[in-house]
Write an enzyme that holds these catalytic residues in place. Structure first.
Site, PDB file in Angstrom:
ATOM      1  N   LYS A 110     -16.006  30.214   4.584  1.00 49.03           N
ATOM      2  CA  LYS A 110     -17.374  30.565   4.973  1.00 49.03           C
ATOM      3  C   LYS A 110     -18.264  29.373   4.668  1.00 49.03           C
ATOM      4  O   LYS A 110     -18.295  28.881   3.542  1.00 49.03           O
ATOM      5  CB  LYS A 110     -17.862  31.801   4.216  1.00 49.03           C
ATOM      6  N   ASP A 205     -26.638  45.326   0.474  1.00 48.27           N
ATOM      7  CA  ASP A 205     -26.694  45.025   1.910  1.00 48.27           C
ATOM      8  C   ASP A 205     -25.489  45.613   2.631  1.00 48.27           C
ATOM      9  O   ASP A 205     -24.930  45.008   3.539  1.00 48.27           O
ATOM     10  CB  ASP A 205     -26.735  43.501   2.121  1.00 48.27           C
TER      11      ASP A 205
END
Length: 231
Positions: A110, A205
């Site tokens: 990532k 989230d």
């Protein structure tokens, strides 16, 4: 994302000679391999034709071929990792399938997008995710981080490679899930959240795009960029 390569059919921005030199420099083919490819029965006189043949042979992925055609071959190497494919992209980050060139181990990388490197908030969120994942021991329902580093100015998070799709994609593709399936997904996600809570973490989230359904039917929680670490 307009900056990302799409298909091997996109316009070629490098000459056949530059394409071949990149193949040698990055170790995809030796000089002898290239000599055979370019002087054999099929004379690959342009980068697109050669790229398509190397994809057919399994020497390159479509993603790698397009990067090479765009003159971005060196971007395929990040430290000890060779990028193989792009798995996803969002407003802040990109996730790539990669291989450790020494260990020959497949991972997910990532990266914080280059256009967000000067965004203090984006960098802070990315580092928060690094810190959060770094304190989470292995668990079947939370993606495992194995390393974090800065390579050539890029923030990089190394994670286990999990083949599958996020729930947002699943629901969009196959429609509403069966009640039994939805309950099982919720159960596994709850196990992941419970594991995070035991490490004094609150995700903050959780949404379908941050929940991965693997090909083995296992739910894994992703993206701890907004996680709160409870003192």
């Amino acid at each position: 994302d307009p900056d990302l390569p799409q298909t091997v059919d996109d316009p070629c921005l490098v000459s056949i000679q530059e394409f071949q030199e990149s193949l040698q420099e990055l170790g995809f083919l030796t000089k002898d391999d290239l000599l055979k490819a370019t002087t054999g029965p099929a004379n690959w006189d342009n980068s697109t034709a050669l790229a398509e043949e190397l994809i057919r042979l399994g020497t390159l992925t479509t993603f790698q071929a397009q990067m090479l055609k765009e003159g971005k071959g060196r971007q395929l190497i990040l430290g000890n990792y060779l990028l193989l494919d792009i798995l996803g992209t969002g407003g802040m980050g990109q996730v790539f399938k990669a291989r450790h060139t020494t260990l020959n181990r497949l991972v997910a990388l990532k990266l914080l997008r280059e256009d967000r490197l000067q965004d203090i908030g984006a960098v802070a969120r990315f580092k928060r995710e690094m810190a959060a994942l770094g304190r989470v021991p292995a668990n079947p329902h939370v993606v495992l981080a194995t390393d974090a580093m800065c390579i050539n100015g890029l923030q990089v998070l190394v994670m286990e490679l999990c083949e599958g799709r996020d729930l947002a994609n699943v629901v969009e593709t196959v429609g509403p899930l069966r009640i039994a399936d939805a309950c099982e997904i919720a159960r596994q996600a709850a196990l992941g959240l419970s594991h995070l809570a035991r490490q004094s973490l609150v995700h903050r989230d959780l949404k379908p795009s941050n929940i991965l359904l693997t090909v083995d039917g296992v739910i894994k929680i992703l993206d701890l960029g907004l996680a709160r670490i409870i003192p």
